[in-house]
Scaffold this motif. Structure first.
Motif, PDB file in Angstrom:
ATOM      1  N   ALA A 126       0.808  -1.219   0.000  1.00 25.13           N
ATOM      2  CA  ALA A 126       0.000   0.000   0.000  1.00 25.13           C
ATOM      3  C   ALA A 126       0.840   1.267   0.000  1.00 25.13           C
ATOM      4  CB  ALA A 126      -0.939   0.010   1.209  1.00 25.13           C
ATOM      5  N   ILE A 127       2.064   1.203   0.510  1.00 26.33           N
ATOM      6  CA  ILE A 127       2.904   2.395   0.622  1.00 26.33           C
ATOM      7  C   ILE A 127       3.149   3.027  -0.750  1.00 26.33           C
ATOM      8  CG2 ILE A 127       5.387   2.876   0.793  1.00 26.33           C
ATOM      9  CD1 ILE A 127       5.364   1.944   3.612  1.00 26.33           C
ATOM     10  N   PHE A 128       3.241   2.199  -1.787  1.00 33.65           N
ATOM     11  CA  PHE A 128       3.569   2.713  -3.116  1.00 33.65           C
ATOM     12  C   PHE A 128       2.355   3.246  -3.864  1.00 33.65           C
ATOM     13  CE2 PHE A 128       6.672  -0.790  -2.345  1.00 33.65           C
ATOM     14  CZ  PHE A 128       7.792   0.006  -2.179  1.00 33.65           C
ATOM     15  N   THR A 129       1.172   3.091  -3.314  1.00 34.81           N
ATOM     16  CA  THR A 129      -0.054   3.428  -4.038  1.00 34.81           C
ATOM     17  C   THR A 129      -0.078   4.876  -4.516  1.00 34.81           C
ATOM     18  OG1 THR A 129      -1.337   1.789  -2.820  1.00 34.81           O
ATOM     19  CG2 THR A 129      -2.565   3.564  -3.879  1.00 34.81           C
ATOM     20  N   PHE A 130      -0.027   5.827  -3.601  1.00 39.69           N
ATOM     21  CA  PHE A 130      -0.192   7.228  -3.983  1.00 39.69           C
ATOM     22  C   PHE A 130       1.069   7.867  -4.554  1.00 39.69           C
ATOM     23  CE2 PHE A 130      -3.610   6.764  -0.667  1.00 39.69           C
ATOM     24  CZ  PHE A 130      -4.635   6.711  -1.588  1.00 39.69           C
ATOM     25  N   PRO A 131       2.292   7.545  -4.065  1.00 39.05           N
ATOM     26  CA  PRO A 131       3.474   8.105  -4.724  1.00 39.05           C
ATOM     27  C   PRO A 131       3.555   7.743  -6.203  1.00 39.05           C
ATOM     28  CG  PRO A 131       4.074   7.248  -2.568  1.00 39.05           C
ATOM     29  CD  PRO A 131       2.638   6.849  -2.807  1.00 39.05           C
ATOM     30  N   GLN A 132       3.157   6.515  -6.570  1.00 38.43           N
ATOM     31  CA  GLN A 132       3.203   6.106  -7.968  1.00 38.43           C
ATOM     32  C   GLN A 132       2.172   6.830  -8.815  1.00 38.43           C
ATOM     33  OE1 GLN A 132       2.709   1.840  -7.737  1.00 38.43           O
ATOM     34  NE2 GLN A 132       4.899   1.457  -7.702  1.00 38.43           N
ATOM     35  N   GLU A 133       1.068   7.249  -8.207  1.00 39.10           N
ATOM     36  CA  GLU A 133      -0.028   7.856  -8.975  1.00 39.10           C
ATOM     37  C   GLU A 133      -0.120   9.359  -8.775  1.00 39.10           C
ATOM     38  OE1 GLU A 133      -3.790   6.072  -9.003  1.00 39.10           O
ATOM     39  OE2 GLU A 133      -3.012   4.215  -9.851  1.00 39.10           O
ATOM     40  N   ARG A 134       0.908   9.950  -8.205  1.00 38.79           N
ATOM     41  CA  ARG A 134       0.834  11.381  -7.917  1.00 38.79           C
ATOM     42  C   ARG A 134       0.658  12.214  -9.191  1.00 38.79           C
ATOM     43  NH1 ARG A 134       4.807  14.852  -3.956  1.00 38.79           N
ATOM     44  NH2 ARG A 134       3.693  16.816  -4.121  1.00 38.79           N
ATOM     45  N   LYS A 135       1.435  11.892 -10.235  1.00 41.43           N
ATOM     46  CA  LYS A 135       1.337  12.661 -11.474  1.00 41.43           C
ATOM     47  C   LYS A 135      -0.041  12.497 -12.118  1.00 41.43           C
ATOM     48  CE  LYS A 135       6.215  12.839 -12.814  1.00 41.43           C
ATOM     49  NZ  LYS A 135       7.211  12.470 -13.856  1.00 41.43           N
ATOM     50  N   MET A 136      -0.524  11.247 -12.141  1.00 40.59           N
ATOM     51  CA  MET A 136      -1.834  11.001 -12.743  1.00 40.59           C
ATOM     52  C   MET A 136      -2.934  11.708 -11.960  1.00 40.59           C
ATOM     53  SD  MET A 136      -3.544   9.556 -15.155  1.00 40.59           S
ATOM     54  CE  MET A 136      -2.508   8.266 -15.867  1.00 40.59           C
ATOM     55  N   LEU A 137      -2.852  11.636 -10.643  1.00 38.32           N
ATOM     56  CA  LEU A 137      -3.859  12.277  -9.803  1.00 38.32           C
ATOM     57  C   LEU A 137      -3.847  13.783  -9.995  1.00 38.32           C
ATOM     58  CD1 LEU A 137      -5.999  12.020  -7.577  1.00 38.32           C
ATOM     59  CD2 LEU A 137      -4.147  12.063  -5.894  1.00 38.32           C
ATOM     60  N   GLY A 138      -2.637  14.366 -10.048  1.00 36.20           N
ATOM     61  CA  GLY A 138      -2.538  15.806 -10.253  1.00 36.20           C
ATOM     62  C   GLY A 138      -3.076  16.234 -11.599  1.00 36.20           C
ATOM     63  N   LYS A 139      -2.758  15.459 -12.638  1.00 36.87           N
ATOM     64  CA  LYS A 139      -3.219  15.794 -13.985  1.00 36.87           C
ATOM     65  C   LYS A 139      -4.738  15.731 -14.087  1.00 36.87           C
ATOM     66  CE  LYS A 139      -3.528  13.569 -18.487  1.00 36.87           C
ATOM     67  NZ  LYS A 139      -3.159  12.372 -19.267  1.00 36.87           N
ATOM     68  N   GLU A 140      -5.329  14.648 -13.601  1.00 38.25           N
ATOM     69  CA  GLU A 140      -6.764  14.455 -13.775  1.00 38.25           C
ATOM     70  C   GLU A 140      -7.580  15.341 -12.850  1.00 38.25           C
ATOM     71  OE1 GLU A 140      -6.854   9.920 -15.522  1.00 38.25           O
ATOM     72  OE2 GLU A 140      -7.247  10.211 -13.386  1.00 38.25           O
ATOM     73  N   ARG A 141      -7.103  15.553 -11.643  1.00 35.79           N
ATOM     74  CA  ARG A 141      -7.829  16.419 -10.728  1.00 35.79           C
ATOM     75  C   ARG A 141      -7.763  17.875 -11.170  1.00 35.79           C
ATOM     76  NH1 ARG A 141     -11.316  16.471  -6.939  1.00 35.79           N
ATOM     77  NH2 ARG A 141     -10.046  17.621  -5.467  1.00 35.79           N
ATOM     78  N   SER A 142      -6.633  18.282 -11.776  1.00 39.63           N
ATOM     79  CA  SER A 142      -6.503  19.675 -12.207  1.00 39.63           C
ATOM     80  C   SER A 142      -7.470  19.999 -13.337  1.00 39.63           C
ATOM     81  CB  SER A 142      -5.064  19.960 -12.648  1.00 39.63           C
ATOM     82  OG  SER A 142      -4.730  19.205 -13.781  1.00 39.63           O
ATOM     83  N   SER A 143      -7.887  18.985 -14.078  1.00 42.95           N
ATOM     84  CA  SER A 143      -8.853  19.218 -15.151  1.00 42.95           C
ATOM     85  C   SER A 143     -10.285  19.068 -14.665  1.00 42.95           C
ATOM     86  CB  SER A 143      -8.597  18.239 -16.304  1.00 42.95           C
ATOM     87  OG  SER A 143      -8.764  16.903 -15.887  1.00 42.95           O
ATOM     88  N   GLY A 144     -10.480  18.863 -13.347  1.00 42.86           N
ATOM     89  CA  GLY A 144     -11.824  18.747 -12.795  1.00 42.86           C
ATOM     90  C   GLY A 144     -12.536  17.479 -13.229  1.00 42.86           C
ATOM     91  N   MET A 145     -11.788  16.395 -13.404  1.00 42.72           N
ATOM     92  CA  MET A 145     -12.363  15.166 -13.936  1.00 42.72           C
ATOM     93  C   MET A 145     -13.224  14.438 -12.912  1.00 42.72           C
ATOM     94  SD  MET A 145     -10.408  11.962 -15.810  1.00 42.72           S
ATOM     95  CE  MET A 145      -9.544  13.036 -16.947  1.00 42.72           C
ATOM     96  N   TYR A 146     -12.783  14.426 -11.644  1.00 41.11           N
ATOM     97  CA  TYR A 146     -13.534  13.694 -10.622  1.00 41.11           C
ATOM     98  C   TYR A 146     -13.219  14.251  -9.239  1.00 41.11           C
ATOM     99  CZ  TYR A 146      -9.020  11.226 -10.892  1.00 41.11           C
ATOM    100  OH  TYR A 146      -7.675  10.926 -10.961  1.00 41.11           O
ATOM    101  N   ARG A 147     -14.013  13.845  -8.286  1.00 42.05           N
ATOM    102  CA  ARG A 147     -13.818  14.236  -6.890  1.00 42.05           C
ATOM    103  C   ARG A 147     -12.682  13.423  -6.278  1.00 42.05           C
ATOM    104  NH1 ARG A 147     -19.072  13.852  -8.267  1.00 42.05           N
ATOM    105  NH2 ARG A 147     -20.575  15.463  -7.626  1.00 42.05           N
ATOM    106  N   LEU A 148     -12.026  14.007  -5.293  1.00 45.01           N
ATOM    107  CA  LEU A 148     -10.982  13.271  -4.586  1.00 45.01           C
ATOM    108  C   LEU A 148     -11.573  12.072  -3.862  1.00 45.01           C
ATOM    109  CD1 LEU A 148      -8.115  12.912  -3.506  1.00 45.01           C
ATOM    110  CD2 LEU A 148      -8.673  14.532  -1.687  1.00 45.01           C
ATOM    111  N   SER A 149     -12.756  12.227  -3.284  1.00 48.49           N
ATOM    112  CA  SER A 149     -13.353  11.136  -2.505  1.00 48.49           C
ATOM    113  C   SER A 149     -13.681   9.937  -3.390  1.00 48.49           C
ATOM    114  CB  SER A 149     -14.622  11.622  -1.802  1.00 48.49           C
ATOM    115  OG  SER A 149     -15.549  12.154  -2.741  1.00 48.49           O
TER     116      SER A 149
END
Length: 546
Positions: A347-370
């Motif tokens: 589980a430790i690697f979950t969010f560090p590996q997806e940080r770029k993807m999360l930042g890209k998609e959230r910045s475009s207002g694609m979905y909620r964080l929850s």
């Protein structure tokens, strides 16, 4: 936008796209109106690095993006048709069923990967498309195809703004307008075809025929092709002053003309807060997550690792009966240790590996964080729970623990509870630190501390440090596992008589009472660690709300 490295191209483009944090001065207007969040969600932004899931195909990547970004005014079938239309428009038909690939996974070519990134933004039919160095790392022929595709899109009625480092002359003459930057200053803004005439008019002309972009980059670096002895700083200052004298007034007049145009009052109202509902976001993200990580989660290496350890453990503890109570207690503690570390490090690697993807998609207002958080943590559950179930099923019966269904399922429940809590701790550490190496080190220290205070290695813990056991996942799991096998009133043969399990020193120190408290403590940790992970994602700024 043209300029040497460090001239401010990416910073300006990111600021114009509303995807830069920090305090900015000045104002950004779109058709004379302040650039708002609804406008931003209808603006395409392609980053320099192609942030894509490597195991998804081209079609899957674009379909999932369409299902998330297109509004509910379109049906699911219409959204899929939009994705297929973009595939055709960008010439991706021949590779639509190929996986994206990555550094160690063969997939589509670099040019095709860049077109997929552009296609993700084209799905929303943006009137403004921003691209950060889309030709970076591509050969000249592929770069020509990418820019030609963008040129065709621009002629179709869109405004396309891109940064580029050093375009060939073929690419340069495709640009309608060029902005030349140097150290954050504008040296030229106007028609690309008129750039060379402008610089000649202010005394800077190439001594030989050359690529206009090469000449302009030389000027931006303070290098002149004439015999002038001016230093770099002087040349740059001269160019900045010339731009303010000859071009700024014309540009200001153009902007005032735009500001005076009649505005469409209802322009912002066509965009909702989110394009889809929370449940739609969750289901699409869950399906995408399962498809992307099925290769990693169900990898043969991971399954073999668990099976080998299970069989070795079963053989080492082969048919140990109640007369070998210390051995059985050792097996129960081994359960807590192995199934504390294993899910933690997964589980430790979950969010560090997806940080770029999360930042890209959230910045475009694609979905909620929850919705992302719930889908991401849920998609890992099948493998997180299947492997420990197989492990316990093998070792429990081989080791000769209590052969009743009630005891077996209680042991299994406790172990799965421990897995979920350890997984939550790993998610929290990964989200807090966002660095895989540091998070792994911190996780090792915390879990080892929990194990040392668990009650198996040290039974006479000094009072000043005994408090650690009350926050130890291992301690509560160990207590519950012993409670699943032993009762204080039960007896076992010892010497010439019988003894009570509750009086056995190793059991007595941990205690068989307080089972409900242990369950309650683990439940608090289960929820608490995940809440910590969620709020950590909000705190670090990768999920800035738009």
């Amino acid at each position: 936008m043209l300029g040497p490295s460090g001239s401010g191209k990416t910073t300006l483009l990111t600021a114009l796209g509303g995807r830069i944090s920090g305090k900015l001065s000045g104002s950004i207007k779109y058709n004379g109106k302040p650039f708002s969040n609804p406008m931003k969600r209808n603006t395409g932004f392609v980053t320099q690095d192609d942030v894509l899931y490597p195991h998804l195909t081209v079609t899957e990547t674009l379909v999932f993006t369409a299902l998330l970004r297109l509004p509910n005014s379109l049906t699911k079938e219409e959204k899929i048709m939009h994705a297929e239309a973009v595939i055709t428009q960008l010439g991706l038909t021949t590779c639509k069923n190929s996986i994206i690939g990555g550094p160690f996974l063969r997939g589509v070519s670099g040019g095709e990967r860049k077109r997929v990134s552009i296609g993700q933004e084209m799905l929303i039919n943006p009137s403004l498309l921003l691209l950060d160095e889309p030709t970076s790392g591509l050969d000249s022929t592929t770069a020509q195809r990418i820019v030609s595709t963008l040129w065709e899109l621009a002629n179709g009625g869109r405004t396309i703004v891109m940064t580029i480092h050093q375009p060939s002359s073929r690419l340069f003459y495709l640009f309608h307008k060029v902005l030349l930057l140097s150290e954050g200053n504008s040296l030229y803004y106007g028609e690309g075809s008129a750039a060379m005439d402008y610089f000649s008019s202010i005394g800077y002309a190439p001594s030989v025929a050359m690529n206009p972009s090469d000449f302009m980059l030389d000027l931006a670096n303070g290098v002149s092709s004439d015999d002038s002895c001016d230093d770099q700083k002087t040349i740059k200052q001269t160019l900045v002053s010339a731009q303010k004298s000859y071009l700024a007034a014309k540009l200001k007049a153009e902007l005032e003309e735009i500001d005076n145009r009649p505005q469409n009052k209802g322009e912002d109202k066509q965009f909702g807060r989110w394009p889809t509902t929370w449940w739609q976001q969750f289901t699409v993200l869950l399906k995408r997550g399962v498809k992307e990580r099925r290769y990693e989660s169900f990898s043969g290496l991971k399954i073999c690792q668990v099976l080998v350890v299970a069989i070795i453990s079963g053989l080492l503890w082969w048919q140990s009966d109640v007369s070998h109570i210390q051995d059985q207690i050792g097996l129960l503690f081994f359960y807590t240790g192995f199934w504390g570390f294993f899910p933690l490090f997964q589980a430790i690697f979950t969010f560090p590996q997806e940080r770029k993807m999360l930042g890209k998609e959230r910045s475009s207002g694609m979905y909620r964080l929850s919705s992302y958080f719930m889908a991401r943590t849920t998609s890992d559950l099948p493998m997180e729970l299947i492997l420990p179930t197989i492990f316990v099923t093998i070792t429990y019966w081989m080791a000769g623990l209590k052969p009743t269904a009630g005891n077996f399922f209680r042991t299994l429940f406790v172990l799965l509870f421990n897995v979920l809590v350890s997984q939550g701790l790993g998610l929290a550490l990964g989200a807090l630190v966002m660095d895989q190496r540091s998070a792994t080190t911190l996780g090792s220290v915390i879990m080892l501390t929990f194990q040392l205070a668990g009650g198996y290695y040290v039974q006479h813990v000094p009072a000043f440090i005994a408090w650690i056991r009350y926050i130890s996942v291992t301690h509560y799991t160990y207590k519950l596992l012993m409670g699943s096998q032993y009762k204080s009133s039960d007896t076992y043969p010892c010497g010439s008589g019988v003894c009570s399990f509750g009086d056995y020193p190793a059991i007595q120190k941990v205690g068989l009472d307080g089972q409900v408290v242990a369950v309650f403590a683990l439940a608090i940790m289960l929820v608490g660690y995940r809440l910590l992970a969620y709020f950590s994602l909000m705190r670090i700024g990768v999920t800035k709300k738009y």
